[in-house]
Design a protein around this motif. Structure first.
Motif, PDB file in Angstrom:
ATOM      1  N   LEU A  83       0.711  -1.364   0.143  1.00 52.52           N
ATOM      2  CA  LEU A  83       0.077  -0.040   0.068  1.00 52.52           C
ATOM      3  C   LEU A  83       0.929   1.437  -0.023  1.00 52.52           C
ATOM      4  O   LEU A  83       0.337   2.307  -0.768  1.00 52.52           O
ATOM      5  N   GLN A  84       1.948   1.218   0.783  1.00 54.91           N
ATOM      6  CA  GLN A  84       2.954   2.293   0.675  1.00 54.91           C
ATOM      7  C   GLN A  84       3.604   2.470  -0.593  1.00 54.91           C
ATOM      8  O   GLN A  84       3.714   3.929  -1.226  1.00 54.91           O
ATOM      9  N   ILE A  87       1.007   4.343  -2.647  1.00 60.80           N
ATOM     10  CA  ILE A  87       1.136   5.716  -2.412  1.00 60.80           C
ATOM     11  C   ILE A  87       2.325   6.298  -3.004  1.00 60.80           C
ATOM     12  O   ILE A  87       2.015   7.502  -3.545  1.00 60.80           O
ATOM     13  N   THR A  90       1.900   6.996  -6.862  1.00 59.57           N
ATOM     14  CA  THR A  90       1.065   8.134  -6.927  1.00 59.57           C
ATOM     15  C   THR A  90       1.950   9.325  -7.199  1.00 59.57           C
ATOM     16  O   THR A  90       1.794  10.201  -8.042  1.00 59.57           O
ATOM     17  N   HIS A  91       2.606   9.607  -5.809  1.00 61.98           N
ATOM     18  CA  HIS A  91       3.581  10.703  -5.772  1.00 61.98           C
ATOM     19  C   HIS A  91       4.611  10.801  -7.156  1.00 61.98           C
ATOM     20  O   HIS A  91       4.830  11.852  -7.499  1.00 61.98           O
ATOM     21  N   VAL A 157      -8.828   4.176  -6.802  1.00 59.23           N
ATOM     22  CA  VAL A 157      -7.721   5.077  -6.994  1.00 59.23           C
ATOM     23  C   VAL A 157      -7.848   5.260  -8.781  1.00 59.23           C
ATOM     24  O   VAL A 157      -7.444   6.445  -8.945  1.00 59.23           O
ATOM     25  N   THR A 180      -2.232  15.191  -3.671  1.00 60.23           N
ATOM     26  CA  THR A 180      -2.311  13.684  -3.785  1.00 60.23           C
ATOM     27  C   THR A 180      -2.039  13.087  -2.284  1.00 60.23           C
ATOM     28  O   THR A 180      -2.687  12.200  -1.687  1.00 60.23           O
ATOM     29  N   THR A 181      -1.410  14.053  -1.527  1.00 61.70           N
ATOM     30  CA  THR A 181      -1.269  13.854   0.107  1.00 61.70           C
ATOM     31  C   THR A 181      -2.690  13.757   0.591  1.00 61.70           C
ATOM     32  O   THR A 181      -3.078  12.901   1.282  1.00 61.70           O
ATOM     33  N   TRP A 184      -4.853  10.695  -0.018  1.00 63.74           N
ATOM     34  CA  TRP A 184      -4.701   9.507   0.783  1.00 63.74           C
ATOM     35  C   TRP A 184      -4.982   9.619   2.060  1.00 63.74           C
ATOM     36  O   TRP A 184      -5.388   8.974   2.769  1.00 63.74           O
ATOM     37  N   ARG A 185      -4.812  11.165   2.592  1.00 65.39           N
ATOM     38  CA  ARG A 185      -5.288  11.194   3.960  1.00 65.39           C
ATOM     39  C   ARG A 185      -6.835  10.889   4.272  1.00 65.39           C
ATOM     40  O   ARG A 185      -7.314  10.592   5.442  1.00 65.39           O
ATOM     41  N   LEU A 188      -7.417   6.716   3.597  1.00 68.33           N
ATOM     42  CA  LEU A 188      -6.498   5.647   4.149  1.00 68.33           C
ATOM     43  C   LEU A 188      -7.445   5.112   5.556  1.00 68.33           C
ATOM     44  O   LEU A 188      -7.468   4.005   5.847  1.00 68.33           O
ATOM     45  N   PRO A 202       1.255   9.286   4.020  1.00 73.18           N
ATOM     46  CA  PRO A 202       0.338   9.590   2.870  1.00 73.18           C
ATOM     47  C   PRO A 202       1.068  10.547   1.808  1.00 73.18           C
ATOM     48  O   PRO A 202       0.668  11.109   0.744  1.00 73.18           O
TER      49      PRO A 202
END
Length: 218
Positions: A83-84, A87, A90-91, A157, A180-181, A184-185, A188, A202
């Motif tokens: 999952l990380q 994340i 995507t960044h 997603v 993007t952050t 995810w916040r 999640l 995130p």
């Protein structure tokens, strides 16, 4: 050797010029005449490297594909949470979108009805496969809350990514790291337990974190 280097430079100029024009004007409105003028070369030189405008689009997608694969590989460390890794992917894609006109041109091509469909579809499928595999790995490692479906998360997603690309393309603006952050916040807490959420970043892992200007700056 000098002739070969000139040919490589000319090909690069043609692709960069085509990417800039497709991003700005769209595929249909981009012409070989316009590409050759922007590149500062002749139509003959363009046709020497690319027999058609479709071949130029295909070459752009080849580069974007290579970048996407490299991003997915970079984000996927051997001990990383899947999952990380998603994340982080995507960044890194946001960084790629902001810094690379070829990627932005290919996103534009994906959005257009008259773009070369096979290449656009292949690019989308590569991204969808990357998302799906990472989320299936996350499910296998029991990273999700009970009852959370990897398939449903993948659809979420993909939908959010497509929406962000559409807005960026239509409004002529860049995707921002803080967006993007924030995404995810928001999502999640619905995907993982608070204990697992505390282990995730995130904003991206420390090794790939981006400069993240304040939203007020935009």
């Amino acid at each position: 050797m000098a002739k070969q280097q000139r040919a490589i430079r000319t090909r690069r100029l043609i692709l960069d010029s085509a990417a800039t024009m497709i991003e700005r004007n769209g595929y249909t409105a981009t012409s070989i005449d316009g590409i050759s003028t922007t590149a500062g070369t002749t139509k003959g030189a363009v046709y020497f490297h690319f027999p058609s405008k479709g071949d130029i689009a295909a070459a752009l997608f080849d580069e974007a594909h290579d970048s996407l694969r490299a991003i997915a590989t970079r984000a996927r460390g051997p001990e990383a949470s899947p999952l990380q890794s998603l994340i982080d992917t995507t960044h890194l894609l946001v960084r790629q979108f902001n810094g690379d006109p070829v990627t932005r041109a290919c996103i534009q091509l994906c959005l257009e009805r008259h773009s070369p469909a096979p290449q656009a579809r292949a690019y989308r499928l590569t991204w969808a496969s990357t998302v799906r595999l990472l989320l299936e790995s996350a499910a296998a490692r029991r990273e999700f809350r009970e009852g959370v479906s990897a398939h449903a998360v993948a659809a979420l997603v993909m939908s959010m990514g497509a929406g962000a690309e559409l807005l960026a393309g239509r409004e002529g603006r860049m995707l921002r790291p803080h967006m993007t952050t924030a995404m995810w916040r928001v999502i999640l807490p619905g995907l993982v337990t608070p204990k697992h959420a505390a282990t995730l970043h995130p904003e991206g892992s420390p090794g790939i974190q981006l400069a993240d200007p304040s939203p007020q700056a935009h």
